[in-house]
Design an enzyme around this catalytic site. Structure first.
Site, short mmCIF file in Angstrom:
data_model
loop_
_atom_site.label_atom_id
_atom_site.label_comp_id
_atom_site.label_asym_id
_atom_site.label_seq_id
_atom_site.Cartn_x
_atom_site.Cartn_y
_atom_site.Cartn_z
N ASP A 424 0.84 -1.19 0.00
CA ASP A 424 0.00 0.00 0.00
C ASP A 424 0.88 1.25 0.00
O ASP A 424 2.02 1.22 0.47
CB ASP A 424 -0.89 -0.04 1.25
CG ASP A 424 -2.16 0.80 1.09
OD1 ASP A 424 -2.31 1.47 0.05
OD2 ASP A 424 -2.98 0.78 2.03
N ASP A 516 -8.01 4.22 -3.44
CA ASP A 516 -9.07 4.64 -2.53
C ASP A 516 -10.19 5.33 -3.30
O ASP A 516 -10.09 6.51 -3.63
CB ASP A 516 -8.49 5.58 -1.47
CG ASP A 516 -7.45 4.88 -0.60
OD1 ASP A 516 -7.39 3.63 -0.65
OD2 ASP A 516 -6.70 5.57 0.10
#
Ligand code: NAG
Ligand code: NAG
Ligand code: NAG
Ligand code: NAG
Ligand code: NAG
Ligand code: NAG
Ligand code: NAG
Ligand code: NAG
Length: 586
Positions: A424, A516
């Site tokens: 991430d 996201d």
């Protein structure tokens, strides 16, 4: 109540598109020896004053062009090409050339169905049809009183330059690919008329490769920041810093995008077969706080007899950023947790890692001492801040840093039975957002300038777009080193999930997700352009957060419908991963 919107037919189309792409990429390459026009030269060197241009046949129906000023390319520039190519000529040729063409000189070469014509210093590319006729695909853009097609600016740099390379295009040409962008208000996968910023951040994974409706694919094999402009008559690459402008082009019949993908993956690598388990349901949410929650979750899947393939532990399961280990206060016994999850559900586990390192991490001092952290041109070498602390990035462009990182991941997780990694925030340059403070509630979204990051391999401007790919490579090498004692294979035992990548990322045991996303219908629709564009850039190993990352409210009819719609798309993507969001982070 189901709304009958055009979305449902679009969703169906994307499912089919992904299935077709998966099938295509899985098939063996055709043997190009049969009736293939073998290249009639090893290459050309055009010596044009201080400029030099190398042109070589490479891969199926392809040419590689490298241009530099003052000095020849070293041949060691960061590259996403696989050499030897999987099919086609040009293996291990270095800078070989049997023709040296002078200023304003002419030459013509052919490889398969692609002809490159150098005429008075200007390059043009043609497709040869079976009857021998030639169709112009693109050429260097020339006009009276325009910037040269190969334009360089040296500014204050002596060892590198900024460059703008221009090619002809037609107003009705369609352009597909260029990676994943959280953009495109027109909901079109056709990038003609758009400007694509070549800079990475959360949800923005631009890849400098595109396919044209005229029957060619062009790939800029360079990880520099800049932009690609698709204006009516001109396609232009602008890069902020380079030592060589390096591109590859191939051709197929117009509309045969499968052939373009097959030829492109012959020179950038093919998707290995993922492990069976990863094709099942993946349970993820932001976030599980401790081992007890995971065990309760596994127990519930077991009791309710719901099959689950992967259980994911999201961020801040560590104590300090850069520890690359569980915080023992909340995760005291990962070995028995992973074993118990396996016993109850059969599921594998995945754990998140961030590339950021804070001063309090156990790894901070050793990494500073060994030069394994990225630095900056000015100041103390800080790239970003998150949750109130300043952070530096592990310099994954340095092989020693990749080894260091993997050793920590192995000690903390892999050797304890947690085999899959969620990469991430490793977009490069910062830990995520383009130009704003991230993660510290009181000053969230405050703008700041990006740090001028510097790595083992060069600056963020020059190589930064490859940072995520090299970071993926740390995990890839780790997997391969541990599991390939008996030689290389084309299948994966474990996988990483990543928020970013570079061209060729499909060859890793890894899958990309779209970052996201907001839980909204318009964003769901926009995921289609993102996913199709990624697939058109060579990467079909793609998914998204089912339900969107933030803002889903399942207590409303609209929220429930959105989730069901998103789920029905997610089921048919190569990987099916729900990732719900709760507001509490810590
Ligand atoms: C491809 O064709 C060549 C020449 O006909 C032959 O030697 C080679 O074995 C073939 N390769 C495959 C993979 O079929
Ligand atoms: C290249 O070709 C052009 C016309 O096609 C000719 O005028 C020119 O002299 C040629 N250049 C060289 C170096 O042979
Ligand atoms: C290579 O083949 C092409 C197509 O037949 C021809 O136009 C060209 O002159 C040849 N080039 C060389 C260097 O032999
Ligand atoms: C050759 O093939 C091309 C492409 O298929 C076609 O457009 C063209 O008309 C053909 N030319 C001749 C002379 O048959
Ligand atoms: C685990 O986390 C949950 C959610 O924050 C909390 O309710 C629970 O008390 C925690 N359990 C332990 C043993 O820490
Ligand atoms: C769960 O997995 C088992 C074993 O693969 C299979 O037999 C069963 O049908 C699955 N159950 C459901 C509801 O899909
Ligand atoms: C994998 O093994 C090679 C050869 O021993 C080593 O150079 C490399 O650093 C290893 N990679 C990682 C990530 O540990
Ligand atoms: C991974 O951990 C295992 C178990 O501790 C150890 O035997 C192995 O040497 C480690 N490998 C690397 C590359 O750190």
């Amino acid at each position: 109540m189901w709304r009958n919107t055009p979305l449902s037919s679009l969703l169906f189309a994307i499912q089919i598109a992904f299935l077709l792409l998966l099938l295509t990429l899985g098939t063996a390459a055709t043997n190009i020896s049969d009736g293939y026009f073998q290249p009639n030269s090893t290459g050309i060197k055009l010596q044009n004053g201080f400029e030099r241009v190398f042109i070589q046949p490479f891969g199926p129906h392809g040419f590689r062009v490298r241009a530099s000023i003052m000095r020849d390319p070293t041949g060691n520039e960061p590259s996403a090409l696989v050499d030897p190519p999987i099919t086609g000529p040009g293996a291990s040729a270095g800078l070989a050339h049997d023709l040296t063409v002078p200023f304003k000189g002419n030459a013509t070469l052919r490889n398969g169905n692609l002809v490159i014509d150098l005429s008075q210093g200007v390059l043009s590319f043609f497709r040869v049809s079976p009857n021998g006729s030639r169709t112009l695909l693109t050429s260097e853009y020339t006009d009276t009183k325009t910037l040269p097609a190969r334009y360089y600016r040296q500014d204050f740099r002596a060892g590198s330059f900024a460059a703008e390379f221009s090619f002809t295009s037609e107003a009705d040409e369609q352009i597909y690919g260029v990676g994943q962008q959280a953009c495109c208000k027109d909901n079109s996968v056709n990038k003609k008329g758009q400007v694509v910023d070549l800079i990475n951040y959360n949800s923005h994974v631009p890849l400098p490769v595109f396919m044209s409706s005229k029957g060619y694919l062009q790939f800029f094999n360079m990880p520099g920041q800049g932009r690609l402009e698709f204006s009516p008559l001109r396609t232009r690459l602008a890069v902020d810093e380079a030592t060589t402008v390096d591109y590859w082009i191939t051709t197929a019949e117009p509309g045969d995008y499968d052939a373009l993908q097959e030829q492109f993956t012959a020179v950038t690598g093919r998707q290995p077969t993922p492990p069976d388990f990863i094709l099942g349901y993946q349970q993820s949410k932001l976030r599980y706080f401790n081992e007890t929650q995971i065990l309760n979750l596994a127990q519930r899947f077991h009791d309710e007899q719901v099959n689950v393939s992967l259980i994911v532990v999201d961020f801040f399961a560590w104590k300090f950023q850069g520890d690359w280990s569980f915080n023992p206060e909340f995760w005291p016994d990962p070995v028995s947790m992973a074993a118990k999850v396996k016993e109850l559900t059969g599921a594998e586990m995945m754990v998140s890692l961030w590339p950021s390192v804070e001063d309090l991490s156990v790894n901070y001092i050793p990494m500073q001492e060994q030069g394994l952290l990225a630095t900056t041109r000015d100041g103390p070498g800080v790239q970003d801040s998150f949750a109130g602390v300043y952070t530096r990035l592990v310099d994954s462009t340095n092989p020693a840093a990749r080894e260091f990182l993997w050793k920590r991941l192995n000690d903390s997780y892999f050797s304890k039975g947690i085999h899959n990694f969620w990469i991430d925030q490793a977009d490069g340059g910062t830990i995520g957002e383009p130009f704003e403070n991230n993660g510290q509630d009181t000053i969230n979204s405050l703008p700041y300038s990006r740090s001028f990051a510097q790595y083992f391999l060069g600056t963020q401007e020059k190589i930064g777009k490859m940072y995520p790919w090299l970071h993926q490579q740390a995990i890839e090498e780790g997997f391969r080193n541990l599991t390939e004692a008996s030689g290389p294979t084309t299948s994966c035992q474990f996988m990483s999930l990543t928020r970013s990548t570079f061209v060729g990322g499909q060859k890793f045991c890894s899958y990309l997700w779209s970052g996201d996303t907001s839980s909204r219908f318009d964003v769901l629709a926009q995921q289609i352009t993102a996913g199709v564009s990624v697939a058109a850039s060579g990467i079909s190993s793609w998914t998204l957060d089912i339900g969107g990352f933030s803002g889903l409210n399942v207590d409303t009819d609209e929220g429930r419908e959105l989730f069901v719609r998103w789920l029905s798309m997610g089921v048919f993507l190569p990987y099916m991963r729900v990732h719900g969001f709760v507001l509490r982070l810590f």
